[in-house]
Design an enzyme around this catalytic site. Structure first.
Site, PDB file in Angstrom:
ATOM      1  CG  ASP A 306      33.300  32.637  35.323  1.00 34.24           C
ATOM      2  OD1 ASP A 306      33.571  33.849  35.312  1.00 34.24           O
ATOM      3  OD2 ASP A 306      32.805  32.060  36.309  1.00 34.24           O
ATOM      4  CD  GLU A 340      33.543  37.678  39.661  1.00 34.21           C
ATOM      5  OE1 GLU A 340      32.319  37.947  39.693  1.00 34.21           O
ATOM      6  OE2 GLU A 340      33.970  36.504  39.536  1.00 34.21           O
ATOM      7  CG  HIS A 438      31.295  28.826  38.945  1.00 34.98           C
ATOM      8  ND1 HIS A 438      30.581  29.371  39.999  1.00 34.98           N
ATOM      9  CD2 HIS A 438      31.895  29.883  38.318  1.00 34.98           C
ATOM     10  CE1 HIS A 438      30.751  30.687  40.014  1.00 34.98           C
ATOM     11  NE2 HIS A 438      31.547  31.013  38.999  1.00 34.98           N
TER      12      HIS A 438
END
Length: 478
Positions: A306, A340, A438
């Site tokens: 990510d 983002e 995350h």
């Protein structure tokens, strides 16, 4: 003379080769002549990605040399310079930086939390959520109250005053698509503080957004909404092990006080950049197809899945076009979007620039779902173009791309949405993605080279088909 075991092995290998040949679109007699040409080109794209791909080494550089890349951070600035250079080295026709204003939130010292049960101190693995305020310097100590939803917190209302509110709704593990499970509980992370803060709570702790039971807390964005600043409260995510343990202890001993300290800080917005490069179209250079992902990440890990994988896969699409000498009709543009994770400043800047310049965009693909095995694409387009993309399944299914359905696209390309623009989300297998999302575990070693390369080829194949057929078949002109 071969032994029986060797003969059996040879037979199995021969069967596998025959099966692969049967599954190759080029050998499918049901394909039209044009489709046979497309099938051959798609096969070349996959062959090149798996033998000459650069995405894995690009990802190694981004994650191990730079690491986590929070908006506004020195690491994000380094990533911008890296992105600009790697696009130039890839031989794109033009490369430039596009300014964008982004949040600048810093974590500060490592967060601390604990509580006492039967005279024993129990440490809580936790991490501040992006955008949260700090606790007082001495920390907070308050009684914990557990809730399972925003609605439950709203019903408790004034009973939350002076408490630390613990949101503990887990993923629904019966949902095969883990993004659906994430969507089913992420509201407590995003909106928990706004809800609890207006009723005078002291702080919020949120169960990490993952189905994996481990001791790695997962960060992410939270919002204070429209409550006054005086009602802002510190907010952190705790690991799933810590959440399970705390919930059990609350059932056994209803009144538990948690000590909680974090020193994060929100600074004024700062200037950063989207990194953009392109191959100019040979027939319609003014018409643009975008492929992209987001360059920023959280700071706990290296931002590998990510969204480092999305970044390098997007650039690999253009590399595969150049290596296979595919001359696109339309301009193919790669965008490394900034911010983002914390607000979409890069997406807003790009969409605003498109509107101001009146550029004609005909389509876009976003990769922001990890670098695992390709499964397909979701399509956000008018009905005619949705069906057009679905019709390409017979060309793409032999490469594992069976799921080509109507759905969302991605946060960074969604501002481009219109009836004339076909938006697509690349969808790899989702089962492992939220193990790392995350968290400190989102590192380079979690990415499989072959899966990453298959994803690059999948995206390049769809861009190839969109470039060749999309605009001429679109019933709506931009």
């Amino acid at each position: 003379m071969k032994t029986p075991k060797l003969l059996l092995l040879s037979f199995i290998v021969l069967l596998a080769a025959c099966k692969e040949n049967k599954e190759t679109p080029k050998a499918n007699s049901a394909l039209s002549e044009n489709e046979k040409v497309d099938a051959a080109n798609i096969k070349s794209i996959f062959n090149t990605a798996l033998t000459q791909g650069k995405s894995y080494e690009w990802l190694r550089e981004l994650t191990t040399d730079i690491g986590g890349r929070m908006s506004g951070s020195p690491e994000a600035a380094k990533a911008v310079l890296w992105g600009e250079q790697v696009m130039k080295d890839a031989g794109l026709d033009s490369v430039w930086l596009q300014p964008a204003m982004v949040p600048h939130w810093i974590r500060g010292e490592k967060e601390v939390a604990n509580y006492i049960v039967d005279g024993k101190k129990i440490d809580i693995a936790l991490t501040a959520l992006g955008g949260s305020i700090a606790t007082p310097k001495e920390g907070i100590t308050a009684e914990v109250i557990e809730v399972k939803s925003i609605e439950e917190a709203e019903k408790l209302g004034e009973k939350l005053r002076g408490k630390i509110v613990f949101f503990n709704r887990p993923f629904d593990d019966t949902l095969i698509n883990t993004f659906s499970a994430y969507g089913g509980c992420v509201d407590q992370r995003v909106n928990g503080a706004a809800t609890a803060g207006k009723y005078g709570a002291k702080a919020v702790l949120v169960r990490s957004m993952t189905s994996k039971i481990d001791d790695y807390p997962h960060t992410g964005t939270m919002r204070y909404g429209d409550i006054p600043e005086s009602q802002y409260i510190p907010t952190a995510a705790i690991s799933t092990i810590a959440a399970e343990r705390l919930s059990i202890h609350l059932k056994e001993q209803t009144k538990i006080k948690v000590y909680f300290k974090q020193s994060c800080k929100n600074l004024p917005k700062t200037k950063s950049f989207n990194v953009i490069g392109q191959i100019t179209g040979t027939e319609n250079p003014e018409k643009v197809l975008v492929v992209g992902g987001h360059l920023d990440s959280w700071d706990l890990g290296d931002g590998a899945h990510d969204d480092g994988t999305g970044i390098v896969q997007s650039l690999e699409v253009l590399h595969l076009f150049k290596t296979n000498n595919i001359k696109p009709k339309n301009t193919i543009r790669v965008v490394f979007f900034m911010d983002e994770e914390q607000g979409g400043g890069g997406a807003d800047a790009y969409a605003k620039a498109v509107k101001t310049s009146k550029e004609i965009h005909i389509g876009a693909i976003e990769s922001d779902a990890g670098g695992h095995t390709p499964r397909g694409f979701t399509i956000d387009a008018n009905p005619e173009n949705t069906e057009l993309l679905k019709s390409w399944k017979k060309l793409l299914a032999p490469y594992g791309l069976h799921d080509i359905t109507k759905g969302g696209s991605g946060a960074d390309i969604s501002p481009l949405k219109s009836e004339a623009v076909t938006l697509v989300g690349y969808r790899p297998d989702s089962q492992r993605y939220f193990d790392y999302h995350h968290a400190a575990t989102d590192t380079f070693d979690k990415v499989n080279k072959r899966e990453l390369e298959l994803g690059s080829a999948s995206m390049a194949s769809l861009i190839y088909l969109m470039d060749k057929y999309l605009y001429s078949n679109s019933p709506i002109k931009p």
